[in-house]
Design an enzyme around this catalytic site. Structure first.
Site, PDB file in Angstrom:
ATOM      1  N   CYS A   1       0.834  -1.209   0.000  1.00  0.00           N
ATOM      2  CA  CYS A   1       0.000   0.000   0.000  1.00  0.00           C
ATOM      3  C   CYS A   1       0.865   1.255   0.000  1.00  0.00           C
ATOM      4  CB  CYS A   1      -0.934  -0.018   1.208  1.00  0.00           C
ATOM      5  SG  CYS A   1      -2.005   1.428   1.284  1.00  0.00           S
TER       6      CYS A   1
ATOM      7  N   CYS B   1      -0.560   4.125   2.043  1.00  0.00           N
ATOM      8  CA  CYS B   1      -0.364   3.963   3.497  1.00  0.00           C
ATOM      9  C   CYS B   1       1.085   4.237   3.893  1.00  0.00           C
ATOM     10  CB  CYS B   1      -0.679   2.538   3.959  1.00  0.00           C
ATOM     11  SG  CYS B   1      -2.104   1.755   3.247  1.00  0.00           S
ATOM     12  N   ASP B   2       2.020   3.705   3.140  1.00  0.00           N
ATOM     13  CA  ASP B   2       3.404   3.648   3.608  1.00  0.00           C
ATOM     14  C   ASP B   2       4.400   4.483   2.814  1.00  0.00           C
ATOM     15  OD1 ASP B   2       2.557   1.771   5.467  1.00  0.00           O
ATOM     16  OD2 ASP B   2       2.976   0.073   4.155  1.00  0.00           O
TER      17      ASP B   2
END
Ligand code: NAP
Length: 353
Positions: A173, A176-177
């Site tokens: 992701c 997300c990261d």
């Protein structure tokens, strides 16, 4: 007596549904999943995909900051360990999920740490559910309404070395990261050739020095507009006919590179990278529902009424990634969890249940 509402799944959709259902006096029962090796391997442990990530910077209401005191004051004592290991960089995925769980519990949600192994939705309400009994007794439950929020699991390549560096350079992701310090101004690898892979690669170029988009063929599966985006982005380099067959790294730095093997017989080569983002699709966690609810060709549950969480069986609702292969965000999952609880509440009221 049948339950008013049983919620299956414990990601943002499941807990948000539980918070709303509990506050509507529906006394919800959540099956949060079993803590088992099988679930660890398949990425279906309790608390969902967010529990597998580090900082969450895009969930509204959680700007960066030191949450140690808050975690200690809001969570039950058994979870104070989260405050002790808190990184002071804002909320982490596991923290956010424990906070949602706590919030649902505070309003009286009952929680069973087990999977639902089987459902019988074929005879209408009350529906029959059977737990897996992975951590105790097998339970037979009857429920007037059911909310399915079992999520989806990112597909990974399945390499042992990939598993070792998950959360230490391997991610599924970018949103997300991707902005984490470990990836900034570093070369990164994205694996896949679909729209997700291009989107991930494009997003990562905001922070990365360079992004290598590694695809096993010599043509992208992505839509033409997305493929053009990859080809026109000077920071993206397409690496054709290649597969990642090994992930390198060490305990201190995490991932440091990958081995690329050619799919057309050319020699293997190593590539330096600080991260590998795998974008080769997701699999919805709907195996136990096969033949019971309408699904699309990829196994995602279908919403049968526009802008409602109804499934093909009246009284059964679906929320979060299990019915969404498009947005797949924590906040959209929470939103549809809220919708599912409101839909269930109205359905039960209309039936006088
Ligand atoms: P996808 O379209 O199924 O693409 C998966 C990609 O991963 C394919 O290129 C496939 O290669 C590759 N792949 C699969 N297994 C692999 C393996 N074991 N090793 C190496 N490569 C592997 O999945 P997606 O990209 O997640 O997209 C899912 C859906 O969401 C699509 O309908 C997509 O259009 C949509 N979506 C849209 C957008 C957008 O419009 N902005 C963004 C994201 C997703 P092959 O091509 O060789 O099969």
């Amino acid at each position: 007596m049948p339950e008013h509402v049983v919620i299956i799944g414990s990601g943002p959709a499941g807990w948000t549904a539980a918070i709303y259902a509990a506050r509507a006096n529906l006394n919800p029962l959540v099956f949060e999943g079993a803590i088992s090796e099988e679930n660890r391997q398949s990425g279906t442990l309790p608390l969902g995909q967010l529990a597998l990530t580090t900082e969450v910077e895009n969930f509204p209401g959680w700007p960066a900051g030191d949450l140690s005191g808050y975690l200690k004051s809001s969570l039950d004592a058994e979870h104070h360990w989260l405050a002790d290991i808190h990184h002071k960089q804002g909320v982490s995925g596991p923290e956010l999920m424990h906070l949602m769980r706590q919030q649902a519990k505070n309003f009286g949600t009952r929680i069973v740490t087990d999977d639902i192994a089987e459902v019988d939705l074929s005879h209408g309400t009350p529906f029959k559910l059977t737990s897996a009994g992975s951590m105790g007794e097998v339970q037979e439950i009857e429920a007037h309404s059911v909310i399915i929020a079992t999520g989806a699991s990112a597909n990974y390549l399945g390499l042992e070395s990939e598993e070792r560096f998950k959360n230490r350079g391997v991610s599924a992701c970018a949103v997300c990261d991707g902005a984490l310090p470990r990836f900034r101004n570093k070369p990164l690898v994205v694996v896949g050739g679909g729209d997700s892979a291009v989107e991930e690669a494009d997003y990562l170029t905001k922070h990365a020095e360079r992004v290598y988009l590694v695809h096993r063929r010599d043509a992208l599966r992505a839509s033409p507009i997305m493929a053009d985006r990859a080809k026109n982005n000077p920071k993206i380099e397409l690496v054709w006919n290649s597969e990642v067959t090994e992930v390198y790294g060490d305990d201190e730095k995490g991932l440091t590179g990958v081995k690329l093997s050619s799919t057309i017989g050319e020699p293997d080569r190593d590539m330096d990278a600080a991260g590998m983002f795998v974008a080769i699709g997701h699999t919805p966690n709907t195996k136990f529902l096969k033949g019971q609810l309408d699904m699309n060709e990829k196994g995602y549950l279908k919403w049968t009424v526009p802008f409602r969480t109804n499934t093909s069986v009246e009284g059964v609702f679906a929320a979060g990634d299990v019915s969404d292969d498009y947005y797949r965000q924590a906040c959209t999952a929470a939103g549809t969890g809220c919708m599912a609880a409101l839909d269930a509440e109205r359905w039960l009221a209309a039936k006088g249940l």
